[in-house]
Enzyme design. Structure first.
Site, mmCIF file in Angstrom:
data_model
loop_
_atom_site.group_PDB
_atom_site.id
_atom_site.type_symbol
_atom_site.label_atom_id
_atom_site.label_comp_id
_atom_site.label_asym_id
_atom_site.label_seq_id
_atom_site.Cartn_x
_atom_site.Cartn_y
_atom_site.Cartn_z
ATOM 1 N N ASN A 10 -16.904 13.323 -11.982
ATOM 2 C CA ASN A 10 -17.395 12.270 -12.875
ATOM 3 C C ASN A 10 -18.913 12.353 -12.814
ATOM 4 O O ASN A 10 -19.524 11.926 -11.838
ATOM 5 C CB ASN A 10 -16.879 10.904 -12.375
ATOM 6 N N TRP A 11 -19.482 12.965 -13.825
ATOM 7 C CA TRP A 11 -20.926 13.243 -13.781
ATOM 8 C C TRP A 11 -21.771 12.007 -14.076
ATOM 9 O O TRP A 11 -22.993 12.038 -13.934
ATOM 10 C CB TRP A 11 -21.278 14.376 -14.762
ATOM 11 N N LYS A 12 -21.116 10.950 -14.514
ATOM 12 C CA LYS A 12 -21.819 9.689 -14.831
ATOM 13 C C LYS A 12 -22.978 9.962 -15.802
ATOM 14 O O LYS A 12 -22.861 10.838 -16.650
ATOM 15 C CB LYS A 12 -22.258 8.984 -13.536
ATOM 16 N N HIS A 96 -13.424 2.384 -14.807
ATOM 17 C CA HIS A 96 -14.255 2.749 -13.652
ATOM 18 C C HIS A 96 -14.977 1.494 -13.143
ATOM 19 O O HIS A 96 -15.326 0.620 -13.926
ATOM 20 C CB HIS A 96 -15.269 3.834 -14.042
ATOM 21 N N GLU A 98 -17.893 0.963 -12.342
ATOM 22 C CA GLU A 98 -19.179 0.679 -12.989
ATOM 23 C C GLU A 98 -18.953 0.024 -14.356
ATOM 24 O O GLU A 98 -19.741 -0.814 -14.791
ATOM 25 C CB GLU A 98 -20.009 1.973 -13.091
ATOM 26 N N GLU A 168 -10.469 3.740 -6.043
ATOM 27 C CA GLU A 168 -11.871 3.861 -5.661
ATOM 28 C C GLU A 168 -12.353 2.541 -5.069
ATOM 29 O O GLU A 168 -12.730 1.634 -5.817
ATOM 30 C CB GLU A 168 -12.723 4.218 -6.885
ATOM 31 N N GLY A 174 -20.766 5.991 -4.148
ATOM 32 C CA GLY A 174 -22.197 6.289 -4.171
ATOM 33 C C GLY A 174 -22.943 5.756 -2.959
ATOM 34 O O GLY A 174 -24.169 5.730 -2.924
ATOM 35 N N SER A 214 -17.516 8.620 -2.470
ATOM 36 C CA SER A 214 -18.230 9.474 -1.511
ATOM 37 C C SER A 214 -17.381 10.620 -0.968
ATOM 38 O O SER A 214 -17.455 10.956 0.224
ATOM 39 C CB SER A 214 -18.809 8.630 -0.362
ATOM 40 N N GLY A 235 -17.993 11.755 -7.734
ATOM 41 C CA GLY A 235 -19.241 11.471 -8.444
ATOM 42 C C GLY A 235 -20.346 12.407 -7.993
ATOM 43 O O GLY A 235 -20.445 13.553 -8.435
ATOM 44 N N GLY A 236 -21.184 11.918 -7.087
ATOM 45 C CA GLY A 236 -22.379 12.643 -6.652
ATOM 46 C C GLY A 236 -22.150 14.112 -6.313
ATOM 47 O O GLY A 236 -22.910 14.984 -6.755
HETATM 48 P P1 PGA Z 1 -19.208 9.060 -5.663
HETATM 49 O O1 PGA Z 1 -18.603 8.428 -7.030
HETATM 50 O O2 PGA Z 1 -18.394 10.267 -5.344
HETATM 51 O O3 PGA Z 1 -20.642 9.371 -5.995
HETATM 52 O O4 PGA Z 1 -19.064 7.991 -4.609
HETATM 53 C C1 PGA Z 1 -17.219 8.391 -7.249
HETATM 54 C C2 PGA Z 1 -16.920 7.714 -8.573
HETATM 55 O O5 PGA Z 1 -17.576 6.718 -8.899
HETATM 56 O O6 PGA Z 1 -16.020 8.146 -9.325
#
Ligand code: PGA
Length: 257
Positions: A10-12, A96, A98, A168, A174, A214, A235-236
């Site tokens: 998930n590149w956000k 998600h 966010e 999640e 993050g 994470s 994500g990251g």
């Molecule tokens: P993260 O994000 O791996 O940076 O914690 C995961 C996500 O929000 O899907």
């Protein structure tokens, strides 16, 4: 039938176009090296087409990060399901944390999006998970039950089987903080039990449940070695080809591949 693990980036709201293309190219190469794992990338909407071009003739699948439930119309700034399909998406991330907590998306809106995704042939990656204060107040199961129940509301069994659930815990996203494999497994088993209750045991055994929060090369093996953890939403660490490739390799190793 064993569930094929699904690890999706998930590149956000990250990357330039050139970075997205390079990342897609490296991710697609890594996907070809780990056939035991389904591998996906969810780039920003404006780069989906470029990423889908890199994914062509590779095992990498592409997804959107969000969509609106209407197919078209006067909804400034939104992107519709048919547009995601047109750009080459097979999946779409919905609900998600966010979207839920930064943009205030409620459960009923997310549920409408899930139905709209299926209406155009997209498979939803339905994100569920508790905030830190909810975990501390011992409300994890209450919150996860609400997210799952609402997200699957009204879905016939054939569609429910194709939903990918991403557990999640919001406090792990993050933050560098990861749920322990045991903590994650406990909630994954709870989600599977909910699906067995809502549908039946066969359906519950079919649905893939990813862990997100994470995920990195150092913890991917132990997470994916858990009985009910069928992949990861990353994500990251999905923004670096080396880290993401290592996660894919660890995921395959956890499954004995
Ligand atoms: P993260 O994000 O791996 O940076 O914690 C995961 C996500 O929000 O899907």
């Amino acid at each position: 039938m064993p569930r094929k693990p699904f690890i999706c980036g998930n590149w956000k709201m990250n990357t330039t176009r050139a970075e997205a293309v390079a990342l897609a190219e490296g991710t697609a190469r890594a996907a070809a090296d780990t056939p035991a794992v389904e591998v996906g990338a969810c780039p920003p909407a404006c780069y989906i087409e470029a990423v889908a071009a890199e994914a062509e003739n590779t095992p990498m699948v592409v997804g959107g990060q969000n969509m609106y439930f209407e197919a078209k119309g006067a909804f400034t700034g939104e992107i519709a399901g048919p547009m995601l399909v047109d750009l080459g998406c097979e999946y779409v991330i919905l609900g998600h944390s966010e979207r839920r907590h930064v943009f205030g998306e409620p459960d009923d809106l997310i549920a409408r999006k899930v139905k709209a995704a299926f209406a155009v042939g997209l498979k939803p990656i339905l994100c569920v998970g508790e905030l830190l204060e909810e975990r501390k107040a011992d409300r994890t199961e209450t919150v996860v039950r609400r997210h799952v129940t609402s997200g699957f509301e009204g879905l016939p069994k054939d569609q429910a089987a194709r939903v990918v659930v991403a557990y999640e815990p919001v406090w792990a996203i993050g933050t560098g903080e990861t749920a322990t494999p045991d903590q994650a497994q406990e909630v994954h088993a709870f989600i599977r039990a909910l699906l067995a209750e809502r549908y039946d045991a066969d359906l519950a055994q079919t649905v893939r449940i990813q862990y997100g929060g994470s995920v990195k090369p150092e913890n991917a093996h132990d997470l994916l070695a858990q009985a009910d953890i069928d992949g990861a939403l990353v994500g990251g660490a999905s923004l670096k080809v080396d880290a993401f490739s290592a996660i894919l390799a660890e995921g395959a190793r956890a499954r004995g591949a």
